[in-house]
Design an enzyme around this catalytic site. Structure first.
Site, mmCIF file in Angstrom:
data_model
loop_
_atom_site.group_PDB
_atom_site.id
_atom_site.type_symbol
_atom_site.label_atom_id
_atom_site.label_comp_id
_atom_site.label_asym_id
_atom_site.label_seq_id
_atom_site.Cartn_x
_atom_site.Cartn_y
_atom_site.Cartn_z
ATOM 1 N N ALA A 1 0.857 -1.187 0.000
ATOM 2 C CA ALA A 1 0.000 0.000 0.000
ATOM 3 C C ALA A 1 0.886 1.227 0.000
ATOM 4 O O ALA A 1 1.908 1.251 0.689
ATOM 5 C CB ALA A 1 -0.881 0.001 1.254
ATOM 6 N N TRP A 2 0.493 2.230 -0.817
ATOM 7 C CA TRP A 2 1.192 3.518 -0.785
ATOM 8 C C TRP A 2 0.328 4.591 -1.406
ATOM 9 O O TRP A 2 -0.603 4.290 -2.167
ATOM 10 C CB TRP A 2 2.607 3.454 -1.373
ATOM 11 C CG TRP A 2 2.780 2.883 -2.777
ATOM 12 C CD1 TRP A 2 1.854 2.250 -3.537
ATOM 13 C CD2 TRP A 2 3.979 2.884 -3.550
ATOM 14 N NE1 TRP A 2 2.380 1.855 -4.735
ATOM 15 C CE2 TRP A 2 3.690 2.235 -4.765
ATOM 16 C CE3 TRP A 2 5.262 3.376 -3.350
ATOM 17 C CZ2 TRP A 2 4.656 2.066 -5.767
ATOM 18 C CZ3 TRP A 2 6.215 3.205 -4.346
ATOM 19 C CH2 TRP A 2 5.911 2.555 -5.539
ATOM 20 N N ASN A 3 0.638 5.833 -1.040
ATOM 21 C CA ASN A 3 -0.155 6.980 -1.479
ATOM 22 C C ASN A 3 0.751 8.026 -2.114
ATOM 23 O O ASN A 3 1.968 8.012 -1.902
ATOM 24 C CB ASN A 3 -0.846 7.646 -0.276
ATOM 25 C CG ASN A 3 -1.693 6.673 0.509
ATOM 26 O OD1 ASN A 3 -2.465 5.910 -0.054
ATOM 27 N ND2 ASN A 3 -1.541 6.688 1.818
ATOM 28 N N HIS B 1 3.303 25.035 3.311
ATOM 29 C CA HIS B 1 2.843 25.674 4.560
ATOM 30 C C HIS B 1 1.500 25.087 4.979
ATOM 31 O O HIS B 1 0.477 25.777 5.011
ATOM 32 C CB HIS B 1 2.809 27.194 4.391
ATOM 33 C CG HIS B 1 4.166 27.746 4.100
ATOM 34 N ND1 HIS B 1 4.952 28.349 5.055
ATOM 35 C CD2 HIS B 1 4.913 27.711 2.973
ATOM 36 C CE1 HIS B 1 6.113 28.682 4.522
ATOM 37 N NE2 HIS B 1 6.105 28.307 3.248
ATOM 38 N N HIS C 1 3.969 23.174 10.687
ATOM 39 C CA HIS C 1 5.009 23.377 9.672
ATOM 40 C C HIS C 1 6.066 24.388 10.074
ATOM 41 O O HIS C 1 5.915 25.130 11.037
ATOM 42 C CB HIS C 1 4.367 23.736 8.314
ATOM 43 C CG HIS C 1 3.828 25.128 8.224
ATOM 44 N ND1 HIS C 1 2.552 25.449 8.586
ATOM 45 C CD2 HIS C 1 4.389 26.281 7.770
ATOM 46 C CE1 HIS C 1 2.347 26.745 8.372
ATOM 47 N NE2 HIS C 1 3.454 27.276 7.893
ATOM 48 N N HIS D 1 10.925 32.149 2.832
ATOM 49 C CA HIS D 1 9.468 32.251 2.684
ATOM 50 C C HIS D 1 9.041 33.716 2.510
ATOM 51 O O HIS D 1 8.052 33.997 1.846
ATOM 52 C CB HIS D 1 8.801 31.658 3.923
ATOM 53 C CG HIS D 1 7.318 31.780 3.980
ATOM 54 N ND1 HIS D 1 6.502 31.569 2.895
ATOM 55 C CD2 HIS D 1 6.480 32.092 5.013
ATOM 56 C CE1 HIS D 1 5.245 31.726 3.253
ATOM 57 N NE2 HIS D 1 5.202 32.070 4.514
#
Ligand code: 23J
Ligand code: MN
Length: 263
Positions: free
Chosen positions: A64-66, A73, A77, A83
């Site tokens: 399984a993987w996504n 951001h 975080h 930035h």
């Protein structure tokens, strides 16, 4: 001091639970609150998406993987100096160039939970920080300073977390003077439990968004959407906040952790 022995003792205390690892991180997913900027000023960061590649099925029989769609951001975080326009020229100011030593360090926790509960627009002042130092000791160079507001308890919905109405977002944060005071102390960075490091009404401050404008101008860092600061002592914990090493990254979701002495 025998540093090697000290590190061994730290490892032992981690194994025994004498030193506890406290998770300061919000769950990252489609429901994670994201900042909403005035539409005339800016494009917003996209909704977080988690897409399945396979789940032990025809697309990958044993695994399984996504894959993710994720703004830098998003959620709990790290804000890197590049930035903000005021920090854009720091060669060591992006997620792939900040020295790793900066990601682990002491943290001071200023408890503003009562003030923020009474007034969502509460602003932390220099006097408040000085009173904290009188009680807990001076803030030192290289240390993090984070503002405890228990805003993570507003976990019910994005609306509750952003707390916006027709007059804009109403969330606590620092005054510009408080940020300047911390920069004079040469802190490592500034952290909050709200959607960003600045107060909801910080767009109208001088300078606008002082935690971003001034901290990043000084090559210092930001942390947003921190959780569980109520589980930390005012001082003495060690913060571990490492952004992903995104190429030229301006920030990154983090797994924010604190090492806390138990008992
Ligand atoms: C972009 C523009 C304004 C702000 C922010 C991002 C953040 O708070 C952030 O996540 O750094 S205020
Ligand atoms: Mn940010």
């Amino acid at each position: 001091m025998d540093t090697q022995k000290l590190l061994g003792e730290l490892a032992g205390q981690l194994l025994s639970g004498g030193i506890e690892v406290v998770d300061l991180t919000a769950v990252l997913g489609p429901e994670t609150p994201l900042i909403k900027l005035p539409p005339d000023l800016a494009v917003d960061t996209p909704k977080i998406e988690i897409h399945k590649i396979s789940e032990y099925d025809k697309n990958g029989p044993w695994w399984a993987w996504n894959w993710l769609k994720l703004g830098e951001h998003s959620g709990t975080h790290f804000d890197a100096p590049v930035h903000w326009i005021s920090g854009k020229d720091y060669a060591d100011g992006a997620t792939d160039t900040i020295p790793a030593q900066k990601f682990v360090g002491p943290v001071n926790v200023i408890d503003c939970s009562k003030e923020a509960a009474a007034d969502p627009d509460f602003l932390l002042t220099v006097d408040h920080i000085k009173a904290w130092e009188q009680k807990h000791g001076a803030i030192n160079p290289g240390e993090w300073v984070v503002m405890r507001t228990d805003w993570d308890r507003r976990g019910g919905s994005e609306a509750e977390f952003l707390n916006a109405n027709e007059t804009g977002p109403h969330t606590p944060g620092p005054t510009a003077e408080a940020i300047m005071y911390l920069i004079e102390k040469d802190v490592r960075g500034w952290g909050s439990q709200t959607i960003g490091t600045d107060a909801g009404k910080a767009g109208g401050m001088e300078p606008p968004f002082p935690a971003h404008t001034l901290m990043h101008k000084a090559n210092k860092y930001g942390l947003a959407s921190l959780c569980n600061l109520d589980k930390l002592p005012p001082r003495g914990a060690v913060l571990i906040v490492a952004p992903l090493k995104i190429e030229h990254g301006t920030g990154s979701p983090i797994r924010a952790l604190a090492l806390v002495a138990k008992g």
